[in-house]
Design a protein around this motif. Structure first.
Motif, mmCIF file in Angstrom:
data_model
loop_
_atom_site.group_PDB
_atom_site.id
_atom_site.type_symbol
_atom_site.label_atom_id
_atom_site.label_comp_id
_atom_site.label_asym_id
_atom_site.label_seq_id
_atom_site.Cartn_x
_atom_site.Cartn_y
_atom_site.Cartn_z
ATOM 1 N N ASP A 332 0.887 -1.218 0.033
ATOM 2 C CA ASP A 332 -0.040 -0.093 0.048
ATOM 3 C C ASP A 332 1.083 1.234 0.040
ATOM 4 O O ASP A 332 0.492 2.172 -0.671
ATOM 5 C CB ASP A 332 -1.064 0.123 1.337
ATOM 6 N N ARG A 333 1.900 1.353 0.749
ATOM 7 C CA ARG A 333 2.846 2.387 0.877
ATOM 8 C C ARG A 333 3.588 2.525 -0.468
ATOM 9 O O ARG A 333 3.706 3.685 -1.030
ATOM 10 C CB ARG A 333 3.819 2.050 1.819
ATOM 11 N N GLU A 335 2.426 1.713 -3.313
ATOM 12 C CA GLU A 335 1.463 2.230 -4.518
ATOM 13 C C GLU A 335 1.271 3.694 -4.265
ATOM 14 O O GLU A 335 1.318 4.404 -5.492
ATOM 15 C CB GLU A 335 -0.015 1.388 -4.243
ATOM 16 N N LYS A 336 1.373 4.429 -3.074
ATOM 17 C CA LYS A 336 1.330 5.734 -2.928
ATOM 18 C C LYS A 336 2.731 6.485 -3.605
ATOM 19 O O LYS A 336 2.582 7.548 -4.063
ATOM 20 C CB LYS A 336 0.831 5.979 -1.580
#
Length: 471
Positions: A332-333, A335-336
């Protein structure tokens, strides 16, 4: 009586049976297409004649083409269906390969079987009836190495009565010889425990019986984790002869006597990056290597931000890249931090995973972020020459990650960046140790295979024994 009288078994037959290295269960190939390279023809012909066999060929040597031709010959010979089992998202790739080679194959997601080659992924195996198929192929069969695995037992049970079986893998047993026993058992040769008692001994000096547990109404076995198995004094060479009687191992075509030609790969450029943790473990004044799995997990979670930032910086070059993670929070990190990436996670449905893989392969997404257990097996990413990963204790996963890119068809130098912290240096050291051990195992397997291909199975004595006249 009609027909020929059945010949009584000879002592030579008895010795062959005891050695567990005799017997072909297949037939002469019906067709070996021209698109096969020489080493692929040799391996495919051997596997068809053997009937039940394993091809341990390194990544990029054409296992998909070989297993498709193998399955096609079985269908032509028997006029019955064959099932090819693949990892998630590889089924679609195998269908594309079959179309490219002009081999009829269809994908089945609901358990239905038609005459010909049927392809599905391992996750859907429970929908199929084994009696519908005359043969089966396990693509990336390293999935069988886990003796305690429920999936391994399900696959073995599914293929148990099939006369034709093929296992294909680049890493059959990454760094443990005894894991080869699960492949043998799936093929119908020596069972895993039978192999252990024949060729190995343990620290306790006995035959450790596996404990039995139940899962969803079925019984499974679990080996004692404390048992350390090693070769018996006389058994190492017989063990490799036995393995080579049902398996072929190849790292490059020259292992079989053929020219490496286009299979000579460009260099692999590996780099390690040790980032500084912004926070220290409770009670610590400075960073120390994490001791034990609990501390290593804590180190990994505590340094997600630092490691992901470094990984994101490494792929800011505009070309295709892949970042392999282990935690959902890492994915998730990342992807950001990487705006032009696509994350493929366990939250995605099978169809969503395949759509995202295709977007990456076709260049609609520049960077792929995913876990090794999702995308590190069977897929081809030769359009990319840069991979970034965080180290784990799984050498097999790391090796497979790299070989998605460093394989036949790759024209550029492949760069592999490993991002870690001071606390995880022991994890990296363990990974490097396993890499050396795995290379030794595969080298021995190839060397013994070469020797075995030159060994005559038996000696035919031409002179009759005569008793001395004085007796």
């Amino acid at each position: 009586m009609d027909g020929m009288e059945k010949r009584a078994p000879s002592y030579k037959d008895f010795l062959s049976w005891k050695s567990q290295i005799g017997g072909d269960h297949g037939f002469t190939p019906i067709e070996l297409p021209a698109f096969l390279f020489d080493h692929q023809k040799a391996l495919t012909e051997w596997a068809i004649r053997k009937g039940r066999s394993a091809i341990f060929a390194d990544a990029g040597l054409g296992k998909t083409a070989m297993q498709l031709v193998w399955a096609d010959n079985i269908v032509r010979r028997t006029n019955k269906p064959v099932l090819i089992l693949t990892p998630l998202a590889v089924a679609a790739q195998t269908i594309r390969e079959a179309q490219k080679f002009g081999i009829g194959a269809r994908r089945s997601n609901d358990g239905s079987a038609v005459l010909g080659i049927n392809i599905t992924n391992y996750e859907r195996l429970h929908l199929f009836n084994a009696s519908d198929f005359i043969g089966a192929v396990c693509d990336e069969s390293a999935i069988l190495k886990d003796f305690d695995g429920v999936r391994r037992q399900a696959i073995t049970d599914f293929m148990r009565k099939m006369p034709y079986r093929l296992l294909c893998s680049a890493t059959p047993a990454p760094n443990e010889y005894i894991e080869l026993g699960t492949s043998s058992e799936a093929l119908g040769y020596l069972g895993h425990m039978d192999m252990l008692t024949r060729f190995f001994k343990n620290d306790q000096g006995n035959s450790i019986k596996p404990s039995v547990y139940r899962n969803r109404g079925q019984q499974f076995s679990k080996l004692d984790d404390n048992a350390k198995w090693r070769f018996k004094g006389h058994a190492e060479k017989p063990f490799w002869r036995w393995v080579c009687s049902w398996a072929r191992a190849v790292r490059k075509p020259s292992d079989l006597g053929f020219d490496d030609g286009p299979y000579t790969l460009p260099p692999l450029d590996e780099h390690q990056h040790v980032v500084t943790a912004r926070t220290l473990p409770d009670g610590m004044l400075f960073a120390l290597p994490a001791f034990g799995l609990a501390e290593q997990r804590d180190e990994r979670r505590r340094t997600i931000e630092e490691r992901c930032e470094r990984a994101a910086d490494l792929v800011k070059h505009g070309d295709a890249a892949a970042v392999w993670c282990s935690l959902n929070d890492e994915g998730d990190r990342l992807e950001k931090l990487i705006p032009d990436c696509v994350q493929i996670s366990g939250r995605d449905s099978d169809d969503e995973k395949e759509a995202k893989f295709l977007a990456y392969i076709e260049g609609r997404a520049r960077v792929m972020v995913t876990k090794g257990r999702i995308g590190a097996w069977g897929l081809n990413f030769q359009h990319c020459a840069h991979t970034v990963s965080f180290p784990t204790h799984s050498f097999e996963e790391y090796y497979q990650q790299i070989r998605r890119f460093w394989r036949f068809g790759q024209k550029r130098i492949v760069r592999s960046d490993i991002v870690t912290t001071e606390g995880e240096l022991d994890v990296l050291a363990n990974l490097q140790r396993k890499a050396v051990q795995a290379d030794r195992m595969f080298r021995e397997l190839v060397d013994h295979m070469r020797d075995e291909m030159q060994i005559a199975r038996s000696i035919d004595f031409t002179k009759n024994e005569e008793a001395p006249k004085w007796l």
